[in-house]
Design a protein around this motif. Structure first.
Motif, PDB file in Angstrom:
ATOM      1  N   GLY A  69       0.847  -1.046   0.123  1.00 32.92           N
ATOM      2  CA  GLY A  69       0.171  -0.176  -0.212  1.00 32.92           C
ATOM      3  C   GLY A  69       1.129   0.802  -0.321  1.00 32.92           C
ATOM      4  N   ILE A  70       2.248   1.032   0.910  1.00 34.68           N
ATOM      5  CA  ILE A  70       2.795   2.040   1.050  1.00 34.68           C
ATOM      6  C   ILE A  70       3.608   2.640  -0.433  1.00 34.68           C
ATOM      7  N   ALA A  71       3.946   1.805  -1.233  1.00 36.19           N
ATOM      8  CA  ALA A  71       4.053   1.692  -2.170  1.00 36.19           C
ATOM      9  C   ALA A  71       3.790   2.515  -3.755  1.00 36.19           C
ATOM     10  N   ILE A  72       2.141   1.875  -3.423  1.00 37.07           N
ATOM     11  CA  ILE A  72       0.987   2.129  -4.211  1.00 37.07           C
ATOM     12  C   ILE A  72       1.169   3.904  -3.952  1.00 37.07           C
ATOM     13  N   GLY A  73       0.333   3.965  -2.903  1.00 39.79           N
ATOM     14  CA  GLY A  73       0.359   5.539  -2.552  1.00 39.79           C
ATOM     15  C   GLY A  73       2.142   6.592  -3.173  1.00 39.79           C
ATOM     16  N   LEU A  74       2.808   5.796  -2.944  1.00 36.28           N
ATOM     17  CA  LEU A  74       4.378   6.188  -3.275  1.00 36.28           C
ATOM     18  C   LEU A  74       4.202   7.102  -4.578  1.00 36.28           C
ATOM     19  N   ALA A  75       3.502   5.932  -5.314  1.00 37.05           N
ATOM     20  CA  ALA A  75       3.887   6.234  -6.444  1.00 37.05           C
ATOM     21  C   ALA A  75       3.143   7.247  -7.347  1.00 37.05           C
ATOM     22  N   VAL A  76       2.094   7.003  -6.541  1.00 39.88           N
ATOM     23  CA  VAL A  76       1.301   8.238  -7.003  1.00 39.88           C
ATOM     24  C   VAL A  76       1.669   9.529  -6.547  1.00 39.88           C
ATOM     25  N   GLY A  77       2.184   9.817  -5.393  1.00 40.68           N
ATOM     26  CA  GLY A  77       2.586  11.027  -4.664  1.00 40.68           C
ATOM     27  C   GLY A  77       3.952  11.005  -5.701  1.00 40.68           C
ATOM     28  N   ALA A  78       4.686  10.630  -6.434  1.00 40.72           N
ATOM     29  CA  ALA A  78       5.633  11.221  -6.903  1.00 40.72           C
ATOM     30  C   ALA A  78       5.453  11.448  -8.157  1.00 40.72           C
ATOM     31  N   VAL A  79       4.651  10.909  -8.856  1.00 43.26           N
ATOM     32  CA  VAL A  79       4.292  11.351 -10.432  1.00 43.26           C
ATOM     33  C   VAL A  79       3.269  12.370 -10.064  1.00 43.26           C
ATOM     34  N   VAL A  89       0.594  17.488 -12.801  1.00 42.36           N
ATOM     35  CA  VAL A  89       0.285  18.859 -12.297  1.00 42.36           C
ATOM     36  C   VAL A  89       0.733  19.946 -13.138  1.00 42.36           C
ATOM     37  N   ASP A  90       2.018  19.624 -13.241  1.00 41.54           N
ATOM     38  CA  ASP A  90       3.011  19.907 -14.409  1.00 41.54           C
ATOM     39  C   ASP A  90       2.691  20.111 -16.182  1.00 41.54           C
ATOM     40  N   ALA A  91       1.985  19.125 -16.426  1.00 39.47           N
ATOM     41  CA  ALA A  91       1.841  18.922 -18.053  1.00 39.47           C
ATOM     42  C   ALA A  91       0.299  19.505 -17.666  1.00 39.47           C
ATOM     43  N   ALA A  92      -0.772  19.292 -16.452  1.00 36.22           N
ATOM     44  CA  ALA A  92      -1.878  19.722 -17.016  1.00 36.22           C
ATOM     45  C   ALA A  92      -2.346  21.125 -17.251  1.00 36.22           C
ATOM     46  N   PHE A  93      -1.055  21.823 -16.306  1.00 39.54           N
ATOM     47  CA  PHE A  93      -1.631  22.818 -16.029  1.00 39.54           C
ATOM     48  C   PHE A  93      -0.772  23.919 -15.369  1.00 39.54           C
ATOM     49  N   GLY A  94       0.810  23.480 -16.014  1.00 43.33           N
ATOM     50  CA  GLY A  94       1.513  23.939 -15.922  1.00 43.33           C
ATOM     51  C   GLY A  94       2.151  26.245 -16.649  1.00 43.33           C
ATOM     52  N   ALA A  95       1.940  25.970 -18.073  1.00 44.38           N
ATOM     53  CA  ALA A  95       1.345  27.333 -18.677  1.00 44.38           C
ATOM     54  C   ALA A  95       0.182  28.193 -18.051  1.00 44.38           C
ATOM     55  N   ALA A  96      -0.458  27.819 -17.244  1.00 47.62           N
ATOM     56  CA  ALA A  96      -1.283  28.105 -16.285  1.00 47.62           C
ATOM     57  C   ALA A  96      -1.229  29.117 -15.254  1.00 47.62           C
ATOM     58  N   LEU A  97       0.175  28.032 -13.985  1.00 49.33           N
ATOM     59  CA  LEU A  97       0.757  28.380 -13.004  1.00 49.33           C
ATOM     60  C   LEU A  97       1.493  29.502 -12.687  1.00 49.33           C
ATOM     61  N   PRO A  98       0.922  30.896 -12.148  1.00 50.44           N
ATOM     62  CA  PRO A  98       1.919  32.540 -11.897  1.00 50.44           C
ATOM     63  C   PRO A  98       2.869  31.850 -11.236  1.00 50.44           C
ATOM     64  N   VAL A  99       3.596  30.729 -10.860  1.00 51.10           N
ATOM     65  CA  VAL A  99       4.499  30.582 -10.305  1.00 51.10           C
ATOM     66  C   VAL A  99       5.254  28.951 -10.810  1.00 51.10           C
ATOM     67  N   PRO A 100       6.263  28.968 -11.357  1.00 52.31           N
ATOM     68  CA  PRO A 100       7.528  28.498 -11.517  1.00 52.31           C
ATOM     69  C   PRO A 100       7.151  26.779 -11.006  1.00 52.31           C
ATOM     70  N   LEU A 101       7.208  25.808 -11.201  1.00 51.76           N
ATOM     71  CA  LEU A 101       7.000  24.106 -11.021  1.00 51.76           C
ATOM     72  C   LEU A 101       8.177  23.401 -11.533  1.00 51.76           C
ATOM     73  N   ASP A 102       9.103  23.086 -10.662  1.00 54.94           N
ATOM     74  CA  ASP A 102       9.728  22.557 -10.405  1.00 54.94           C
ATOM     75  C   ASP A 102       9.870  20.949 -10.799  1.00 54.94           C
ATOM     76  N   PRO A 103       9.352  20.393 -11.336  1.00 56.24           N
ATOM     77  CA  PRO A 103       8.459  19.279 -11.085  1.00 56.24           C
ATOM     78  C   PRO A 103      10.156  18.452 -10.935  1.00 56.24           C
ATOM     79  N   THR A 104      10.260  17.296  -9.781  1.00 55.37           N
ATOM     80  CA  THR A 104      11.343  16.212  -9.295  1.00 55.37           C
ATOM     81  C   THR A 104      10.693  15.189  -8.547  1.00 55.37           C
ATOM     82  N   ILE A 105      11.396  14.366  -8.692  1.00 54.39           N
ATOM     83  CA  ILE A 105      11.761  13.535  -7.734  1.00 54.39           C
ATOM     84  C   ILE A 105      12.226  13.789  -5.744  1.00 54.39           C
ATOM     85  N   ALA A 106      11.066  13.507  -4.776  1.00 50.27           N
ATOM     86  CA  ALA A 106      12.125  13.744  -3.970  1.00 50.27           C
ATOM     87  C   ALA A 106      11.946  13.219  -2.923  1.00 50.27           C
ATOM     88  N   PRO A 107      12.839  12.701  -2.737  1.00 46.22           N
ATOM     89  CA  PRO A 107      13.569  11.449  -1.561  1.00 46.22           C
ATOM     90  C   PRO A 107      13.101  11.414  -0.321  1.00 46.22           C
TER      91      PRO A 107
END
Length: 864
Positions: free
Chosen positions: A340-350, A355-373
């Motif tokens: 269950g944790i692995a499933i949750g981490l996969a969803v949280g990591a992606v 968000v960047d793919a769907a709303f990146g152009a409309a966001l007023p702030v820069p989003l630098d998507p990254t994997i945050a260990p």
């Protein structure tokens, strides 16, 4: 386990020490049993995955925003450093200092009225830039124009780009012209993106981006007028140490400059703080989902132990010690939790990438998507500790239960408490959750309050469940079979009462809370305009035109009430000699020390204020510099009468004593300030005036629009604001905040529904046993269904009462203390929310019961 039972685990046969092979053996046995699938663990997996995904996703998005701000800090700020000044431009000495350290660019901000050819007028946030704008990043307009062409002066007309909202508001199109003050401006393009928009701030009106030459030609730069000058400095050596060194040198060289300094290392500290606070809120929501889901974990593990009773009894009869049995099944549970944790981490990591793919152009702030260990590891630890805390109790109970007790546990469950070692593990797991929540919180006080509230909620719901069971046990037995069975089901051994009350109570509490918050927001917005609130505000009235402006308003609205006061802007730089940057202010008051504040001076106590400590100055005392301070903010800042406040106004630090504290009725929307100075403090200083107009007939859109047009034409340097427009902007912000709260809280609500379904599923075996026995004895399906309906109805009613009380209290805390709006108890919506939750509970319960009642007794009687 019957036919699939693994080899006995007694260590004597191997001839080797038990400790040498114990862990590998337990792990092998656990993996072998898991080959049979994860039947019964769907709710377990869903609860853990949902909570971990919420925490991991929020933390990952927060990290992406933080990294984006850090990466793009120089572009957002427009340089390595910025120096902001209110009311004045930098002096020659200050400009020389900046130029000696790097390349300087200038941006000015002010409010103004833009008037179209047909007489329509609108308040705009005017931003005037130099010829080198933008120094970093790209300005995007539609149609695309180079800055030189966009801002060029042609035949006395300056060029500009405007927010699309201004075109819509005035009915204009690119190429049309407006007048701002004395300047004629051609709107050559629609503004699509500013590279420094985040650092520029957000105002009440749409953006109008033009040249510095246009601003100077407008005549808006009058002594005391409200304008802000920002000087951006690009350093040749942009190392972090050099940035800090220049800031320290600026403080030391110009101690009374009063400028607001920012660096690319913290391009927008207020936004970063807001991200941190919102991250904490969402993390606590995710933790709530995990804790609610923990009840589902406990239910699933309890049902798992029940299914494994024959296997546990067999293992014990073959000599397996209780600790080994617990370790075996705890290993299985934690392996499933890891999935269950692995499933949750996969969803949280992606999630940041989605968000960047769907709303990146409309966001007023820069989003630098990254994997945050680090953030993902924290979420995984939350999930593991939650699974351990809620699983160890049901598993630990099996340690000391005798083999015979395990076989008769269906009809006579053992109530023995787990051994101290398992209680210690439980305590350590809970302590770990508390430590994680507090250590990772932006505001530890809020985290502690949340933990205490969660503990109280669980404790109170547990008390409600046991109280209901005790009451059912003491009530007289009804003569009719269905009520008698329903009453017995509430308190019998293995009753569903504790599980259902806990899961349903949390769900009802959440629904009532959200419903009352919605009602409070709606009522607050409906009542946000007081009966005698001003209709119009007028800013930047030149002192020389003040009397003429009063006469204009008197002619435009003969029966209107006019109020006018002097207004300046100043920054609090010290309290009792302590620099403002070193003052440890309460969160609710920190905004007073952050940036510049509106200030005024007055001979008489302003309307809407009353002195609570000290005394208002007499005309004689008013000649001495002193200040009146808002009482509530003074309390939060630790100030009292006699303390000193240092304010920087017009580049000069002024230290004055606090003469009195006063309560301010801010909801009147009249003219009032946090700080009101005595007349002798600023008499003779250059300033502009602020005025309000209150119409006797209340809000009148036609009259307000006429006065706005005439004011813009007659006094082009005066900025006008409709109170209704300002309130609409605030209302929109509050509605978005409420939507965010509802969306975030829905995660915990979904977890609550999972838990409720799990609680009902956990009781499936016991209900099946009852149904088979009772149907064999002649009970009809209708009679059994009626009994279960009465049982679920009683549970629903009890939890609905608790949810109404707890949800109302929680809604009051969020509305009054967090959102700072008036709390309104809407009994109708609260009761409707509670009844909806109860109906869902009864529906789920009866749906599961109907399936049980449809089973034939014979196949089950053979195995009883």
């Amino acid at each position: 386990m019957h036919g699939s039972l693994p080899s006995p685990v007694a260590p004597a046969a191997s001839g080797a020490p038990a400790s040498r092979f114990r862990l590998p053996l337990i792990l092998r046995l656990a993996l072998r049993e898991l080959r049979g699938g994860l039947r019964g663990f769907a709710v377990f997996l869903a609860c853990i995955a949902l909570g971990v995904a919420a925490i991991a996703g929020v933390a990952s998005i927060s990290r992406s925003l933080t990294d984006g701000l850090a990466r793009e800090g120089r572009r957002i700020l427009g340089g390595d450093l910025s120096f902001g000044l209110i009311h004045r431009e930098a002096s020659p000495a200050e400009r020389a200092f900046l130029a000696a350290n790097g390349r300087v660019s200038t941006v000015a901000f002010t409010r103004a009225m833009a008037t179209a050819a047909d007489g329509g007028a609108a308040l705009v946030e005017l931003k005037a830039v130099g010829p080198d704008y933008p120094t970093l990043g790209a300005l995007v307009t539609e149609p695309a124009l180079a800055p030189a062409d966009l801002f060029a002066e042609r035949d006395g007309t300056f060029g500009a780009a405007a927010d699309p909202a201004l075109f819509a508001r005035l009915g204009l199109k690119p190429g049309d012209r407006v007048t701002v003050g004395d300047a004629r401006i051609a709107l050559r393009a629609s503004l699509a993106a500013e590279p420094d928009k985040l650092a520029s701030g957000i105002g009440f009106g749409p953006r109008l981006l033009t040249s510095e030459g246009a601003l100077r030609a407008s005549g808006l730069l009058q002594p005391g007028s409200l304008n802000r000058w920002v000087y951006r400095l690009a350093l040749p050596d942009a190392a972090d140490a050099r940035v800090e060194a220049v800031m320290e040198e600026a403080r030391r060289t110009f101690p009374e400059a009063g400028w607001e300094m920012r660096s690319r290392l913290a391009a927008d500290p207020r936004f970063a703080t807001s991200v941190a606070r919102f991250t904490q809120f969402l993390t606590l929501v995710g933790l709530t989902a995990l804790m609610v889901g923990g009840v589902g974990v406990a239910n699933a593990v309890r049902a798992f132990v029940e299914r494994k009773r024959p296997s546990i009894a067999t293992l014990k009869s073959l000599g397996a010690p209780g600790g080994q049995v617990v370790a075996l099944y705890l290993t299985q549970v934690m392996l499933i939790a890891a999935l269950g944790i692995a499933i949750g981490l996969a969803v949280g990591a992606v999630l940041p990438f989605l968000v960047d793919a769907a709303f990146g152009a409309a966001l007023p702030v820069p989003l630098d998507p990254t994997i945050a260990p680090g953030e993902l590891a924290l979420a995984a630890l939350y999930g593991a500790l939650t699974a351990l805390a809620f699983a160890i109790g049901p598993l630990g109970r099996a340690h000391d239960v005798a083999v015979s007790g395990l076989f008769r546990d269906t009809v006579d469950p053992d109530r023995r408490r787990p051994r101290p070692v398992y209680l210690a593990v439980l305590a350590l797991a809970l302590a770990g959750l508390v430590a994680l929540a507090v250590a990772s919180a932006f505001d530890r006080r809020v985290a502690l309050v949340f933990i205490v509230a969660a503990g109280l909620a669980f404790g109170l719901l547990r008390a409600v469940a046991f109280g209901l069971m005790a009451l059912a046990r003491r009530l007289p037995r009804p003569r009719r079979a269905a009520p008698r069975l329903a009453l017995a089901n509430l308190h019998r051994p293995g009753a569903l009462t504790p599980s259902i009350v806990l899961s349903l109570g949390l769900g009802v509490t959440l629904l009532v809370t959200l419903s009352l918050i919605d009602s409070s927001i709606t009522r607050t917005l409906e009542r946000s305009l007081p009966a005698r609130a001003p209709n119009l505000f007028f800013l930047d009235i030149p002192s020389r035109d003040a009397d003429a402006f009063d006469r204009f308003l008197g002619a435009a609205a003969p029966r209107g009430k006019i109020e006018r006061v002097p207004m300046m802007r100043g920054r609090i730089t010290a309290l009792n000699g302590v620099p403002a940057s070193q003052v440890k202010a309460a969160e609710e008051a920190a905004w007073v020390l952050d940036g510049d504040r509106g200030i005024t001076y007055a001979e008489d106590l302003p309307d809407g204020s009353r002195v609570t400590d000290g005394a208002w100055w007499t005309p004689e005392q008013g000649r001495t510099p002193q200040v009146s301070f808002d009482a509530e903010l003074a309390r939060l800042l630790g100030l009292k009468v006699g303390d000193t406040v240092t304010v920087n106004v017009l580049g000069r630090n002024l230290t004055v004593p606090i003469a009195n504290l006063r309560h301010v009725e801010w909801r009147s929307l009249g003219i009032n300030f946090v700080m009101v100075f005595s007349p002798g403090t600023f008499r003779g200083a250059p300033h502009a005036d602020l005025a309000t107009l209150t119409l006797p007939e209340g809000p009148d859109a036609a009259t307000e629009a006429r006065i706005l047009r005439e004011a813009a034409r007659t006094f082009p340097s005066v900025s006008s604001v409709r109170v209704r427009d300002a309130l609409d902007a605030v209302s929109d912000l509050v509605r978005k905040l409420a939507l965010a709260i509802r969306g975030a809280s829905s995660v915990a609500l979904v977890a609550s529904l999972f838990v409720l379904a799990g609680a009902l599923a956990a009781g499936h075996r016991a209900r099946l046993y009852d149904a088979v026995v009772l149907k064999t004895l002649g009970a009809t399906r209708r009679r059994l269904l009626g009994a279960y309906l009465l049982e679920y109805g009683a549970l629903g009613l009890a939890t609905a009462v608790f949810g109404l009380m707890a949800g109302s209290l929680l809604a009051w805390v969020i509305a009054a203390r967090v959102m700072k709006i008036g709390f309104v108890f809407d009994a109708g919506s609260a009761i409707l929310a509670a009844l909806l939750a109860v109906a869902v509970a009864i529906g789920l319960g009866l749906a599961g019961t109907w399936r049980i009642l449809g089973q034939k007794p014979a196949p089950y009687l053979r195995n009883l």
